[in-house]
Design an enzyme around this catalytic site. Sequence first.
Site, PDB file in Angstrom:
ATOM      1  N   HIS A 175      10.048   5.577  -3.286  1.00  0.00           N
ATOM      2  CA  HIS A 175       9.577   4.902  -2.077  1.00  0.00           C
ATOM      3  C   HIS A 175       9.372   3.424  -2.343  1.00  0.00           C
ATOM      4  O   HIS A 175       9.759   2.576  -1.540  1.00  0.00           O
ATOM      5  CB  HIS A 175       8.275   5.551  -1.605  1.00  0.00           C
ATOM      6  CG  HIS A 175       7.235   5.663  -2.684  1.00  0.00           C
ATOM      7  ND1 HIS A 175       7.449   6.366  -3.859  1.00  0.00           N
ATOM      8  CD2 HIS A 175       5.994   5.151  -2.799  1.00  0.00           C
ATOM      9  CE1 HIS A 175       6.381   6.287  -4.624  1.00  0.00           C
ATOM     10  NE2 HIS A 175       5.470   5.552  -4.010  1.00  0.00           N
ATOM     11  N   ASP A 209       2.673  11.461  -9.517  1.00  0.00           N
ATOM     12  CA  ASP A 209       4.019  11.736 -10.037  1.00  0.00           C
ATOM     13  C   ASP A 209       4.170  13.101 -10.711  1.00  0.00           C
ATOM     14  O   ASP A 209       5.203  13.749 -10.548  1.00  0.00           O
ATOM     15  CB  ASP A 209       4.459  10.640 -11.019  1.00  0.00           C
ATOM     16  CG  ASP A 209       4.810   9.322 -10.320  1.00  0.00           C
ATOM     17  OD1 ASP A 209       4.768   9.263  -9.066  1.00  0.00           O
ATOM     18  OD2 ASP A 209       5.138   8.349 -11.036  1.00  0.00           O
ATOM     19  N   ASP A 227       0.877  -1.152   0.000  1.00  0.00           N
ATOM     20  CA  ASP A 227       0.000   0.000   0.000  1.00  0.00           C
ATOM     21  C   ASP A 227       0.915   1.203   0.000  1.00  0.00           C
ATOM     22  O   ASP A 227       1.934   1.227   0.711  1.00  0.00           O
ATOM     23  CB  ASP A 227      -0.948   0.019   1.193  1.00  0.00           C
ATOM     24  CG  ASP A 227      -2.082   1.029   0.991  1.00  0.00           C
ATOM     25  OD1 ASP A 227      -2.463   1.287  -0.168  1.00  0.00           O
ATOM     26  OD2 ASP A 227      -2.594   1.564   1.989  1.00  0.00           O
ATOM     27  N   LYS A 250      13.644   7.005 -11.775  1.00  0.00           N
ATOM     28  CA  LYS A 250      12.701   6.998 -10.650  1.00  0.00           C
ATOM     29  C   LYS A 250      12.966   5.805  -9.735  1.00  0.00           C
ATOM     30  O   LYS A 250      12.944   5.930  -8.503  1.00  0.00           O
ATOM     31  CB  LYS A 250      11.262   6.965 -11.169  1.00  0.00           C
ATOM     32  CG  LYS A 250      10.222   6.927 -10.068  1.00  0.00           C
ATOM     33  CD  LYS A 250       8.818   6.800 -10.633  1.00  0.00           C
ATOM     34  CE  LYS A 250       7.811   6.557  -9.524  1.00  0.00           C
ATOM     35  NZ  LYS A 250       6.475   6.274 -10.022  1.00  0.00           N
TER      36      LYS A 250
END
Length: 190
Positions: A175, A150, A68, A170
Amino acid sequence: MELVFATNNEHKLKEVQEMVGDKFTLKSLSDIGCHDDIPETGDTFAINAKQKTDYLVERFQVNCFGDDSGLEIDALNGEPGVYSARYSGSRDMEKNIDLVLDKLKDKSDRNARFKTVISLYLNGEQYFFEGTVEGRIIDTRTGTEGFGYDPIFIPSGYDKTFAEMSLEEKNKISHRSKAVGALVAFLKEQ
């Protein structure tokens, strides 16, 4: 090793498969015949990620992982957070971005972070991995790559949005790549 990734999001699957390499074969939900809408009713990323793996283990008895992710904006007290994908009341990312930009229009604090939590179910055990990237929200969309928020997120230390970066660029800092990196490092030790 074969693992089911609890997603049908082709962007996520492609991103993660690129990071994982060919040591692991990822399958999507549709690859295993799961067309259910897996519940995400938790109030944290970890609870939502765990709900996905619990669902797959209970119904398909597979080694799997689910994630998530979301955007947390300081000036909005952490919103959209776990509601990032449906912040505007729908899964329309253009509407979600519009709502974020509208709520931030009079705010000077633009600090934000993307966060991912991965829940891994492997051979009867549950594990968690987390990744975060700090940055800021800009006023207008910029770039055409990536997905989600983004186009309005510039990571700290950079002068372009995630949507202006190549997937490779990226993946070095995102993350998700940090969380997947921790997951992959763990799997290689198994």
